[in-house]
Design an enzyme around this catalytic site. Structure first.
Site, short mmCIF file in Angstrom:
data_model
loop_
_atom_site.label_atom_id
_atom_site.label_comp_id
_atom_site.label_asym_id
_atom_site.label_seq_id
_atom_site.Cartn_x
_atom_site.Cartn_y
_atom_site.Cartn_z
N HIS A 1 1.14 -1.51 -0.29
CA HIS A 1 -0.19 -0.06 -0.48
C HIS A 1 0.52 1.46 -0.04
O HIS A 1 0.23 2.13 -0.21
CB HIS A 1 -0.91 0.37 0.66
N ASP B 1 3.39 10.26 -0.72
CA ASP B 1 2.25 8.49 -0.21
C ASP B 1 1.81 7.63 -1.06
O ASP B 1 2.33 8.15 -2.30
CB ASP B 1 1.19 9.83 -0.28
C1 GDG Z 1 -2.15 4.01 3.57
C2 GDG Z 1 -0.82 4.43 2.46
C3 GDG Z 1 -2.88 4.61 0.82
C4 GDG Z 1 -8.51 9.76 8.67
N1 GDG Z 1 -8.44 10.22 9.30
C5 GDG Z 1 -10.01 10.04 9.97
C6 GDG Z 1 -10.52 9.12 8.58
N2 GDG Z 1 -9.46 8.91 7.51
C7 GDG Z 1 -9.63 8.01 6.76
C8 GDG Z 1 -9.20 8.66 5.22
C9 GDG Z 1 -8.85 7.68 4.40
C10 GDG Z 1 -8.12 7.04 5.45
O1 GDG Z 1 -9.16 7.23 6.87
C11 GDG Z 1 -6.34 7.18 4.79
O2 GDG Z 1 -6.28 6.79 3.78
P1 GDG Z 1 -4.96 7.11 3.14
O3 GDG Z 1 -4.48 7.08 1.26
O4 GDG Z 1 -4.90 9.30 3.34
O5 GDG Z 1 -3.76 7.51 4.15
P2 GDG Z 1 -2.96 6.19 4.46
O6 GDG Z 1 -3.18 5.77 6.27
O7 GDG Z 1 -1.36 6.75 5.02
O8 GDG Z 1 -2.84 4.92 3.92
C12 GDG Z 1 -1.93 5.13 1.49
C13 GDG Z 1 -3.52 3.64 2.04
O9 GDG Z 1 -2.67 3.13 2.69
C14 GDG Z 1 -4.52 2.99 0.58
O10 GDG Z 1 -3.80 2.06 0.22
O11 GDG Z 1 -3.32 5.40 0.33
O12 GDG Z 1 -0.64 6.12 0.13
O13 GDG Z 1 0.13 5.29 2.76
O14 GDG Z 1 -9.60 6.83 4.03
O15 GDG Z 1 -10.68 8.93 5.05
N3 GDG Z 1 -11.50 8.32 9.24
C15 GDG Z 1 -12.30 8.03 9.85
N4 GDG Z 1 -12.05 9.66 10.80
C16 GDG Z 1 -10.76 9.82 10.87
O16 GDG Z 1 -10.61 10.63 11.72
N5 GDG Z 1 -13.53 7.84 10.43
#
Ligand code: GDG
Length: 446
Positions: free
Chosen positions: A148, A357
């Site tokens: 990921h 990212d």
């Molecule tokens: C890894 C990789 C890759 C965030 N704050 C809250 C919340 N979130 C949710 C967001 C989003 C998810 O968490 C975060 O996903 P991201 O992709 O932005 O980042 P990572 O956590 O670093 O994810 C990344 C991912 O895996 C998938 O392969 O895209 O590059 O680093 O869905 O909305 N959700 C809730 N409360 C929050 O306060 N419910």
């Protein structure tokens, strides 16, 4: 015994599941499959159970395992190194030993629940050794692996102690999936450099098998976000947010990230502070809401980031704020999905500025939420999402002037230009959703 097995660090039983769980739970459920993972509490003995049509097989971690395997090798060694070394990676022999032991435990649990000839899908940087360990125990299985996070350039990967073992671990899979084509190429190049293999195109022969390395850019459950974006309560909440933030303020900027040093939160806040300082925007017309979800708070580098960010937030609000009106709202809290979508709907400009990212799902969620084709996305070039969301205002997050330029361009853009950009980005995300991602990976694997 199950014919489809997901292996991931965490189990799909959390209160607020992330992208991985949302994507894979339906797949596992429809297949009547099993899920091998950790329940999230150290030293907790757990028996297998069935949850929502999925057979759950918990893996136990001691407090010391969490310390060494999870917070150590996974989050203080591999995480920073794979994100271009934006923070220095820390190396400890005892972390590596624990990492291997825990990976072995995951592999044994998977071997235990997988039926003859089953398909097993292993996830992410915590489990790099699992495909190899599983292959050794169960040559009959079809094994897929998806990373990921980014896979680093060869020169950076070469810093990793016992690097060859990690490459061998991944080569245990039949299909190794990455977020971006360049990551797959980095991996294939390493098989040549470290093992003398001869990759051709996206394939490499290893121990009499063909291993394929390919990009499968992950996405979101776009229909879920789209549905939340029409929910009357969510719409009312978006209205209320705008009013609470000062109804006469024209411009609402938003950041939503786990509080992680890869996300470029401090650089973004710095750029915002400079825009206030040079008068491009004023506290009367603009406000930034930064949601920073608590994450990995036992790891020292995350505590330091928190202190840096909070100091800067205090400075900016102190210098440019007024009684009852500050330019920056910082929320070190997690929010519900509905609250996030309300924020997406309220925001004129979404700031997604990671230093690196793998994908960044927040950018895709923002776009999916904007059925009104309103809003603008300022997006770091160094996210996987930038390859697809080319209509965003793309910026180099290391260059504060460039971030400021991106924000200014978004502010100055004509409404129909913004709407056209958003429409195109939205089409892309709605069409390439997470179900399609899972399907494409599993089709390629089986
Ligand atoms: C890894 C990789 C890759 C965030 N704050 C809250 C919340 N979130 C949710 C967001 C989003 C998810 O968490 C975060 O996903 P991201 O992709 O932005 O980042 P990572 O956590 O670093 O994810 C990344 C991912 O895996 C998938 O392969 O895209 O590059 O680093 O869905 O909305 N959700 C809730 N409360 C929050 O306060 N419910």
């Amino acid at each position: 015994m199950k014919s489809f097995v997901v292996v991931a660090n965490r189990l799909p039983v959390d209160a607020s599941p992330g992208g991985l769980v949302t994507a894979l739970e339906p797949v596992a459920r429809n297949a009547g499959g099993a899920w091998v993972g950790w329940g999230g509490t150290p030293d907790e003995a757990a028996e297998p159970f069935d949850h929502d049509g999925v057979h759950i097989r918990p893996v136990e971690l001691s407090a010391q395992d969490v310390d060494r395997y999870y917070e150590g090798q996974s989050n203080s060694t591999i995480w920073p190194l794979f994100h271009d070394g934006v923070e220095p990676a820390v190396h400890h022999r005892e972390w590596r030993v624990a990492y291997e032991a825990v990976n072995r435990r995951f592999a044994e649990a998977a071997a235990d629940v997988a039926a003859e000839g089953a398909t097993v899908w292993v996830h992410d940087y915590q489990l790099l050794l699992v495909p190899g360990l599983l292959r050794a125990a169960r040559p009959d299985l079809r094994i897929g692996f998806f990373l990921h996070i980014p896979f680093p350039p060869v020169e950076l990967f070469m810093q990793l102690p016992r690097r060859t073992e990690f490459v061998r671990g991944l080569l245990g899979a039949d299909l190794v999936g990455f977020q971006q084509p360049l990551a797959a190429q980095n991996f294939l190049r390493l098989t040549a450099q470290l093992l003398g293999l001869h990759p051709e195109g996206e394939h490499v022969e290893y121990e009499g098998r063909t291993v394929t390395a390919r990009a499968f850019p992950i996405s979101i459950d776009a229909a879920e976000i789209d549905a939340l974006a029409t929910d009357p309560e969510v719409l009312a909440e978006a209205e209320r947010l705008r009013k609470d933030l000062g109804g006469d303020r024209r411009l609402l900027l938003l950041g939503v990230d786990r509080l992680d040093y890869t996300k470029g939160i401090d650089q973004r806040i710095e750029a915002y502070g400079e825009l206030l300082a040079d008068g491009t925007i004023s506290n009367d017309e603009a406000v930034l809401v930064q949601v920073a979800t608590p994450s990995r708070m036992r790891v020292a580098q995350y505590q330091q980031l928190r202190e840096r960010v909070e100091r800067e937030v205090g400075r900016i609000n102190g210098e440019y704020g007024d009684v009852g009106r500050v330019p920056l709202h910082y929320l070190f809290q997690s929010r519900t999905r509905a609250e996030l979508v309300a924020l997406y709907l309220a925001a004129d400009i979404m700031l997604v500025t990671p230093l690196r990212d793998g994908m960044n799902l927040v950018a895709k969620e923002y776009v999916a939420a904007r059925r009104d084709h309103g809003g603008a996305l300022v997006l770091s070039e160094f996210t996987g999402a930038a390859a697809e969301l080319t209509d965003a205002f793309l910026v180099n997050p290391y260059d504060v002037d460039d971030v400021k330029r991106g924000i200014s361009a978004a502010i100055a853009a004509a409404p129909d230009d913004l709407a056209a950009r958003m429409r195109r980005m939205r089409e892309r995300v709605l069409e390439h959703d997470v179900a399609r991602w899972a399907r494409e990976f599993l089709d390629a694997l089986t």
